[in-house]
Design a protein around this motif. Structure first.
Motif, PDB file in Angstrom:
ATOM      1  N   TRP A 100     -27.291  82.229  27.030  1.00  0.00           N
ATOM      2  CA  TRP A 100     -28.315  81.706  26.118  1.00  0.00           C
ATOM      3  C   TRP A 100     -28.219  82.396  24.758  1.00  0.00           C
ATOM      4  O   TRP A 100     -28.237  81.741  23.713  1.00  0.00           O
ATOM      5  CB  TRP A 100     -29.703  81.944  26.710  1.00  0.00           C
ATOM      6  CG  TRP A 100     -30.163  80.913  27.679  1.00  0.00           C
ATOM      7  CD1 TRP A 100     -29.707  80.704  28.946  1.00  0.00           C
ATOM      8  CD2 TRP A 100     -31.192  79.937  27.467  1.00  0.00           C
ATOM      9  NE1 TRP A 100     -30.383  79.671  29.533  1.00  0.00           N
ATOM     10  CE2 TRP A 100     -31.300  79.184  28.655  1.00  0.00           C
ATOM     11  CE3 TRP A 100     -32.035  79.645  26.399  1.00  0.00           C
ATOM     12  CZ2 TRP A 100     -32.223  78.154  28.808  1.00  0.00           C
ATOM     13  CZ3 TRP A 100     -32.965  78.615  26.542  1.00  0.00           C
ATOM     14  CH2 TRP A 100     -33.044  77.884  27.729  1.00  0.00           C
ATOM     15  N   LYS A 101     -28.126  83.716  24.793  1.00  0.00           N
ATOM     16  CA  LYS A 101     -28.075  84.470  23.537  1.00  0.00           C
ATOM     17  C   LYS A 101     -26.829  84.088  22.739  1.00  0.00           C
ATOM     18  O   LYS A 101     -26.880  83.945  21.502  1.00  0.00           O
ATOM     19  CB  LYS A 101     -28.098  85.971  23.829  1.00  0.00           C
ATOM     20  CG  LYS A 101     -28.248  86.830  22.590  1.00  0.00           C
ATOM     21  CD  LYS A 101     -28.446  88.297  22.957  1.00  0.00           C
ATOM     22  CE  LYS A 101     -29.807  88.515  23.587  1.00  0.00           C
ATOM     23  NZ  LYS A 101     -30.100  89.977  23.752  1.00  0.00           N
ATOM     24  N   ALA A 152     -24.104  81.454  18.163  1.00  0.00           N
ATOM     25  CA  ALA A 152     -23.041  80.541  17.740  1.00  0.00           C
ATOM     26  C   ALA A 152     -23.519  79.600  16.646  1.00  0.00           C
ATOM     27  O   ALA A 152     -22.710  79.059  15.887  1.00  0.00           O
ATOM     28  CB  ALA A 152     -22.534  79.736  18.937  1.00  0.00           C
ATOM     29  N   HIS A 153     -24.821  79.414  16.557  1.00  0.00           N
ATOM     30  CA  HIS A 153     -25.380  78.541  15.533  1.00  0.00           C
ATOM     31  C   HIS A 153     -26.152  79.323  14.480  1.00  0.00           C
ATOM     32  O   HIS A 153     -27.019  78.779  13.787  1.00  0.00           O
ATOM     33  CB  HIS A 153     -26.272  77.481  16.191  1.00  0.00           C
ATOM     34  CG  HIS A 153     -25.509  76.551  17.083  1.00  0.00           C
ATOM     35  ND1 HIS A 153     -24.763  75.493  16.595  1.00  0.00           N
ATOM     36  CD2 HIS A 153     -25.327  76.542  18.431  1.00  0.00           C
ATOM     37  CE1 HIS A 153     -24.185  74.867  17.596  1.00  0.00           C
ATOM     38  NE2 HIS A 153     -24.500  75.474  18.721  1.00  0.00           N
ATOM     39  N   GLY A 154     -25.824  80.612  14.365  1.00  0.00           N
ATOM     40  CA  GLY A 154     -26.352  81.420  13.275  1.00  0.00           C
ATOM     41  C   GLY A 154     -27.785  81.857  13.440  1.00  0.00           C
ATOM     42  O   GLY A 154     -28.445  82.201  12.448  1.00  0.00           O
ATOM     43  N   GLU A 213     -38.247  76.769  19.489  1.00  0.00           N
ATOM     44  CA  GLU A 213     -38.095  77.115  18.076  1.00  0.00           C
ATOM     45  C   GLU A 213     -36.644  76.943  17.640  1.00  0.00           C
ATOM     46  O   GLU A 213     -36.365  76.445  16.542  1.00  0.00           O
ATOM     47  CB  GLU A 213     -38.559  78.548  17.827  1.00  0.00           C
ATOM     48  CG  GLU A 213     -38.541  78.927  16.354  1.00  0.00           C
ATOM     49  CD  GLU A 213     -39.131  80.295  16.083  1.00  0.00           C
ATOM     50  OE1 GLU A 213     -38.903  80.812  14.967  1.00  0.00           O
ATOM     51  OE2 GLU A 213     -39.803  80.845  16.970  1.00  0.00           O
ATOM     52  N   PHE A 214     -35.716  77.332  18.494  1.00  0.00           N
ATOM     53  CA  PHE A 214     -34.298  77.111  18.201  1.00  0.00           C
ATOM     54  C   PHE A 214     -34.017  75.625  18.043  1.00  0.00           C
ATOM     55  O   PHE A 214     -33.293  75.204  17.121  1.00  0.00           O
ATOM     56  CB  PHE A 214     -33.447  77.702  19.325  1.00  0.00           C
ATOM     57  CG  PHE A 214     -31.980  77.401  19.220  1.00  0.00           C
ATOM     58  CD1 PHE A 214     -31.223  77.870  18.153  1.00  0.00           C
ATOM     59  CD2 PHE A 214     -31.343  76.646  20.198  1.00  0.00           C
ATOM     60  CE1 PHE A 214     -29.862  77.598  18.053  1.00  0.00           C
ATOM     61  CE2 PHE A 214     -29.988  76.366  20.120  1.00  0.00           C
ATOM     62  CZ  PHE A 214     -29.247  76.840  19.044  1.00  0.00           C
ATOM     63  N   ALA A 215     -34.581  74.799  18.930  1.00  0.00           N
ATOM     64  CA  ALA A 215     -34.366  73.355  18.835  1.00  0.00           C
ATOM     65  C   ALA A 215     -34.966  72.784  17.557  1.00  0.00           C
ATOM     66  O   ALA A 215     -34.427  71.823  16.987  1.00  0.00           O
ATOM     67  CB  ALA A 215     -34.970  72.662  20.055  1.00  0.00           C
ATOM     68  N   PRO A 238     -27.932  71.118  18.741  1.00  0.00           N
ATOM     69  CA  PRO A 238     -27.609  72.057  19.828  1.00  0.00           C
ATOM     70  C   PRO A 238     -28.844  72.511  20.592  1.00  0.00           C
ATOM     71  O   PRO A 238     -28.767  72.774  21.798  1.00  0.00           O
ATOM     72  CB  PRO A 238     -26.937  73.235  19.107  1.00  0.00           C
ATOM     73  CG  PRO A 238     -27.409  73.145  17.703  1.00  0.00           C
ATOM     74  CD  PRO A 238     -27.579  71.684  17.417  1.00  0.00           C
ATOM     75  N   GLY A 239     -29.983  72.596  19.901  1.00  0.00           N
ATOM     76  CA  GLY A 239     -31.194  73.034  20.581  1.00  0.00           C
ATOM     77  C   GLY A 239     -31.691  72.018  21.585  1.00  0.00           C
ATOM     78  O   GLY A 239     -32.083  72.374  22.703  1.00  0.00           O
TER      79      GLY A 239
END
Length: 218
Positions: free
Chosen positions: A99-100, A105-107, A124-126, A132-133
């Protein structure tokens, strides 16, 4: 994956905020989410607005107490998604590392004080990295659906937040708890995982929880 609705990143950000612990900033957070969602249409908005209406008049301290009982005192309702696929096995460490790595990988550098599989963090990542999220959430949809079902069994208004998230993900929902559990066992990560010891996640009817005084449910 089919194209995302323009509202999906906002729904994911709203769900991340609503699934956070209700602290002293909760009233302002709730108002912000309600106002933002009121201007949107698309998958997931209606359940989140329904949640906002359900908790609007609950005192912050009361909602905080319910939050702890709901998410922190039951493994069936944990917000940490790898628990549904890996349980308390050694495999979970590798899953968390994956996961990390996906985030980095997407900064995006996840905070050190929270495990990377924490659902609000994944949402929040999504919101920040929609394609990708959303793909990451979709890969772990069985876990999200298991949590949604457990919250519904618990008569928790938070079930609507999970329903809103599920509404943004492509493909049909698992038909029932047994299907979701089977998918969690066999789906991504594409390995056999340690769910055999997770009796709380069995597809039998769960125990009914009590209610907090003066509240709609714990």
């Amino acid at each position: 994956m089919s194209p995302l609705s323009p509202a999906t990143p906002a729904v994911h950000q709203a769900a991340a905020l609503l699934l956070g612990y209700p602290d002293q900033h909760w009233p302002a957070r709730l108002t912000l989410v309600r106002d933002a969602l009121g201007e949107l249409t698309g998958p997931g908005t209606a359940p989140l607005l329904r949640f906002c209406a359900a908790v609007r008049d609950i005192l912050v301290l009361d909602l905080a107490a319910r939050y702890v009982v709901t998410f922190d005192r039951s493994r069936r309702r944990t917000l940490h998604l790898t628990y549904y696929t890996d349980g308390d096995t050694r495999r979970r460490g590798g899953s968390l590392a994956d996961w990390k790595a996906r985030y980095r990988a997407h900064g995006w550098e996840p905070p050190e004080d929270e495990l990377p599989d924490h659902l609000p963090l994944a949402l929040e990542f999504a919101a920040r990295c929609p394609a990708p999220g959303t793909r990451l959430l979709s890969e772990h949809r069985p876990a999200i659906e298991l949590l949604r079902m457990a919250l519904a069994d618990h008569d928790s208004p938070y079930a609507d937040v999970l329903l809103g998230v599920c509404d943004t993900l492509p493909g049909p929902s698992p038909a029932d708890r047994a299907t979701a559990l089977a998918l969690a066992r066999t789906g991504p990560p594409a390995e056999a995982v340690g769910l055999s010891g997770l009796a709380p996640f069995a597809a039998t009817a769960p125990e009914r929880a009590g209610h907090l005084p003066g509240g709609t449910g714990r």
